[in-house]
Enzyme design. Sequence first.
Site, mmCIF file in Angstrom:
data_model
loop_
_atom_site.group_PDB
_atom_site.id
_atom_site.type_symbol
_atom_site.label_atom_id
_atom_site.label_comp_id
_atom_site.label_asym_id
_atom_site.label_seq_id
_atom_site.Cartn_x
_atom_site.Cartn_y
_atom_site.Cartn_z
ATOM 1 N N ARG A 34 0.750 -1.207 0.194
ATOM 2 C CA ARG A 34 0.009 0.132 -0.063
ATOM 3 C C ARG A 34 0.901 1.228 -0.013
ATOM 4 O O ARG A 34 1.909 1.042 0.463
ATOM 5 C CB ARG A 34 -0.645 0.184 1.144
ATOM 6 C CG ARG A 34 -2.040 -1.059 1.547
ATOM 7 C CD ARG A 34 -2.879 -0.788 2.448
ATOM 8 N NE ARG A 34 -3.509 0.290 2.681
ATOM 9 C CZ ARG A 34 -4.441 0.234 1.850
ATOM 10 N NH1 ARG A 34 -5.108 -0.710 1.460
ATOM 11 N NH2 ARG A 34 -5.340 1.601 1.721
ATOM 12 N N ASP B 172 -10.605 -9.986 -8.074
ATOM 13 C CA ASP B 172 -12.115 -9.804 -7.916
ATOM 14 C C ASP B 172 -12.708 -9.843 -9.125
ATOM 15 O O ASP B 172 -13.989 -10.055 -9.315
ATOM 16 C CB ASP B 172 -12.610 -8.846 -6.769
ATOM 17 C CG ASP B 172 -12.470 -9.055 -5.412
ATOM 18 O OD1 ASP B 172 -11.936 -10.251 -5.103
ATOM 19 O OD2 ASP B 172 -12.247 -7.906 -4.719
ATOM 20 N N SER C 259 -26.205 -33.698 2.655
ATOM 21 C CA SER C 259 -24.940 -32.716 2.535
ATOM 22 C C SER C 259 -25.146 -31.608 1.722
ATOM 23 O O SER C 259 -25.642 -31.557 0.578
ATOM 24 C CB SER C 259 -23.842 -33.449 2.174
ATOM 25 O OG SER C 259 -24.187 -33.932 0.910
ATOM 26 N N ARG D 104 -20.842 -26.199 9.529
ATOM 27 C CA ARG D 104 -19.355 -26.055 9.520
ATOM 28 C C ARG D 104 -19.180 -24.803 8.775
ATOM 29 O O ARG D 104 -19.624 -24.689 7.551
ATOM 30 C CB ARG D 104 -18.646 -27.079 8.875
ATOM 31 C CG ARG D 104 -19.145 -28.564 9.637
ATOM 32 C CD ARG D 104 -18.424 -28.704 11.021
ATOM 33 N NE ARG D 104 -19.351 -29.440 11.546
ATOM 34 C CZ ARG D 104 -19.117 -30.361 12.602
ATOM 35 N NH1 ARG D 104 -17.655 -30.433 13.006
ATOM 36 N NH2 ARG D 104 -19.779 -31.184 13.207
ATOM 37 N N ARG E 265 -15.360 -8.461 -1.596
ATOM 38 C CA ARG E 265 -15.845 -7.576 -0.674
ATOM 39 C C ARG E 265 -17.273 -6.829 -1.022
ATOM 40 O O ARG E 265 -18.040 -6.561 -0.385
ATOM 41 C CB ARG E 265 -15.028 -6.726 -0.095
ATOM 42 C CG ARG E 265 -14.329 -7.095 1.118
ATOM 43 C CD ARG E 265 -13.240 -6.255 1.741
ATOM 44 N NE ARG E 265 -12.215 -7.076 2.427
ATOM 45 C CZ ARG E 265 -10.976 -6.768 2.605
ATOM 46 N NH1 ARG E 265 -10.543 -5.480 2.481
ATOM 47 N NH2 ARG E 265 -10.026 -7.678 3.199
ATOM 48 N N GLY F 287 -5.481 -2.685 -9.516
ATOM 49 C CA GLY F 287 -6.971 -2.352 -9.530
ATOM 50 C C GLY F 287 -7.383 -1.229 -9.790
ATOM 51 O O GLY F 287 -6.770 -0.451 -10.332
#
Lengths: 308, 308, 308, 308
Positions: A57, A113, A202, A232, A157, A87
């Site tokens: 960064r 992404d 499952s 889980r 995100r 990006g």
Amino acid sequence: MNAAIRAAVRQADALGMDVYGVYRGYQGLVEQDWRPLTSRHCANILQRGGTILNTARCDAWRLPAVRAKAAQDLKDAGVDALVVIGGDGSFTGAEILNREHGIPCAGIPGTIDNDLPGTDRTLGFDTALNTAVQAIDRIRDTASAHERLFLVEVMGRSSGMIAVNTAIACGAEAVLYPEAEEHGYQALVTQLRAGWERGKRSSIVVVAEGDASGGAYKISELLRKDHNLDMRVVVLGHIQRGGSPTAIDRIWGSRWGAEAVKRLAAGETSFYLGSENGELVSRPLARIHDPKPNPPKELAILAGVLAR
Amino acid sequence: MNAAIRAAVRQADALGMDVYGVYRGYQGLVEQDWRPLTSRHCANILQRGGTILNTARCDAWRLPAVRAKAAQDLKDAGVDALVVIGGDGSFTGAEILNREHGIPCAGIPGTIDNDLPGTDRTLGFDTALNTAVQAIDRIRDTASAHERLFLVEVMGRSSGMIAVNTAIACGAEAVLYPEAEEHGYQALVTQLRAGWERGKRSSIVVVAEGDASGGAYKISELLRKDHNLDMRVVVLGHIQRGGSPTAIDRIWGSRWGAEAVKRLAAGETSFYLGSENGELVSRPLARIHDPKPNPPKELAILAGVLAR
Amino acid sequence: MNAAIRAAVRQADALGMDVYGVYRGYQGLVEQDWRPLTSRHCANILQRGGTILNTARCDAWRLPAVRAKAAQDLKDAGVDALVVIGGDGSFTGAEILNREHGIPCAGIPGTIDNDLPGTDRTLGFDTALNTAVQAIDRIRDTASAHERLFLVEVMGRSSGMIAVNTAIACGAEAVLYPEAEEHGYQALVTQLRAGWERGKRSSIVVVAEGDASGGAYKISELLRKDHNLDMRVVVLGHIQRGGSPTAIDRIWGSRWGAEAVKRLAAGETSFYLGSENGELVSRPLARIHDPKPNPPKELAILAGVLAR
Amino acid sequence: MNAAIRAAVRQADALGMDVYGVYRGYQGLVEQDWRPLTSRHCANILQRGGTILNTARCDAWRLPAVRAKAAQDLKDAGVDALVVIGGDGSFTGAEILNREHGIPCAGIPGTIDNDLPGTDRTLGFDTALNTAVQAIDRIRDTASAHERLFLVEVMGRSSGMIAVNTAIACGAEAVLYPEAEEHGYQALVTQLRAGWERGKRSSIVVVAEGDASGGAYKISELLRKDHNLDMRVVVLGHIQRGGSPTAIDRIWGSRWGAEAVKRLAAGETSFYLGSENGELVSRPLARIHDPKPNPPKELAILAGVLAR
């Protein structure tokens, strides 16, 4: 990213130009941390994950004085143009540098992404997708053998691109992602119940980390409290990054790296490369501020149909 | 292919239709080797290579009487439509069956070579490409450590699509393939010599099995006789087939399988699915006789530039 | 486990015996959920992760009445002997069944943790180890490129076997595990600081889930609070299970499966198989109560030496 | 091998010793092609296939004068001891160098074939085994789908170690290897016929390249001519080499690399390391002339039993 670095260096070499490698992104520009990069330095890097130039960064890049100093350093060193892999943050930084100081800049989409405007493909996406799918294939073995429900959190995100594609590719029973219109959690409960009644013992549910319900751990808690469903949780996290890149990522990294240099040599000054419908395209850097693409909604619907 | 089978069966299930699985292609139609295939049969097959329905050549399908018998069998069994996964041979067989006997037929491109007209993608191509690239990554380790030259033969009797893409993705020093305009062998000799003079001690050359020079063993012999160049030969052959499919192959298999059933249900009668510029498209089955696509020539040129 | 099932079935077939597959462990004995298992059922399962017989907890097995009923069911069905694949819980269950009701029982070590007494090898350990190592190789790419510290939690509630071996194999800078004598956390802080001073900007620390310091998230918190060290956490969790087994796991699964049947056929009645110094050995089932083996301490020390 | 190099360098560093890396084996000693190798040079090499020191044949090493010159060069440069990674040829070279010129030499078993006397394990064997098994898993997909017979040739000129272990691990129907007592070809014909009669439509036969029948292509020809059996041939060849090493190979490479340096530092002078029954052992270099180990015959028999 190494495929793009290698291609840029070797294309430049073929055109008789010298290349410097800048280490750790804009931080390397600020600290003048750059060194000559020759065709030889790029031997045997194509198959390696990560990047030989490292990354970091650089908050200082927001300060005009810092950018001015870096631009002057580049000019003093006789640098004619800059290739930036990254990006929207990296491209924005390049766009400002070009606008303020006239340094020609080319962008190569290098965010996992796959959520940049103007391109339907970014470096690392296909690799991350396959890594996630292989991990979930293994989880499926356990889910089947133990007749259990699993919530698997994947990257994303603000984008469901990885989540939705992963869900289709690993045969997930459901997928939750940020851009979904309806509330995914309620639909999930309905679907899990329906599956249970049809005898499905499952299930694997893929969740993007930025889903509105709050990520896999949060959803797991809700399901336990509200519906007595025991799921889980697996958070793939950093396991999705790195690793030897897939063929597609290497091919597009190579194409973009070479093309960026060719276009800079031909006089283009402020652009980033992308893919539109399978064709290599060039966009003005300023277009990075356009809205992000949505993941194809029909894929999310298809995931539901195929989960029968 | 299993992704497409699973998607077709489950999409049909969602639409309230029953599905039969026909074993070993047209041979199964001839021998009435078909059985009901339900959503349950398709559990846990998405990640498996090969096909649960097996496959076989069927020379008898060329006989009109054989096709007429099979068409009658299908009608007698109340079968409304046929989904065929395969290449140009399979699609041609479907086109004739539809033309002669009116049975609606949908084709899904399932040939590894990615050489069908009207689609820029076929099932298995991405998987085969990645398998070849991983194998050559390993060979690269040996080539570097031993400073050796390798000739690696990949699939592609009449198409260089796999060869050219593999060459870019594994950083091959050169690529020979059927559609190349100039004589690849002479260019190869020139390039190997230039590389040697620049200090390159290891090289990997990718050869499509259908190259004009006659395959890897032949080229190796020529190089030894004419130029005293000692190259190791590796024929990837059947190693490129099979294996758990990549994410992209599973996603497109799923999309095409579901779409084929939806379109048949909506009344389309003689088509095959494909991908054009990233979009799912439908083509008339008759279009299978169009000329085959050529591999992008600029990729072959790029391979040369990047081999510096 | 499928390798062991396949080998047991086919060895029995070769000896002219019939085999039933019991589904979901002791739960399947309780519910009489068993079916004939032939050589044909075992085609193409060798390469698959998980188990075709599924697995489950069975708390009821602790009740003497439940075991008596199951034993009677087995005798009524003409079953002569039982092969159990599992860990100490499963072997204890088998030992009691044999002691109380005389049913010959053979155990095959099938716990990933490799922490059974009397054997230096268990099924799944090598596969889990390689899966963990490959995941950490990818994390290493990110750690290097971003110059970051990572804490990776691997399986092992009471055993550091996976943690220590993983640490060596992925070149981890440090390893924390349950059986360590000194307090790992303090040593970790010292080591990270020393590395930092030598210029190491990226580090990977492997933590067994059962480490005294409390797992990766806990340690990360401590490091942040006490030493202002920012470490990313990755919990491999269920990703380590499942997946196509490694060669070694398939070979030992095959050997043990066949040997269990041969020994039962020869009259042995209460034993489990293992490996001692590369040789296949047999142990009395009662020996499962012996102390668990410790991971080789010299490997943990070696990890420290190699992290320079 | 990189694991062993890294461990030797870092162990030496920990003991306060300097290390030179010799390039291309004995050739590098002859040409004085060596350079300092520090702990830093060994960062991120553990996961890489091949060797950073490269390798080569060196016929000149057979000449006493050449060895004398190299020994003098080493002494002049203040080199105290030599670590050699390789097979019987390399160890023989080291044994002579030590005997003639007193230079302490340590050997680390680095031959893929796992056919050295005095050790049940060599570096690269487990990696090669897993690579072969994964390739054959893919071939199995095709064999099943197409109902075909495959002959797969694996490495092993004089040793069936890879062939027999591969056969078990991939569920091969038969295996032919050099040390087999009976004539493998006749047994193969019998077995393929029996399988065919039981309904087996696909088979995979593993052949060591050094088998008495003459390799896969030769056997395929015989089967076609004598028995009208059509088998596809796949020669794995160089695909088995290279690739990121498995956990086991990295662990033993690390252990042996560190141990070699520790023993040289402690005064041992002519030994090679190995593994006996899971324990690290040291052997006199002269023992390399002992007879080679045979592959466990019971594994070959087991392969037959499991192929039912």
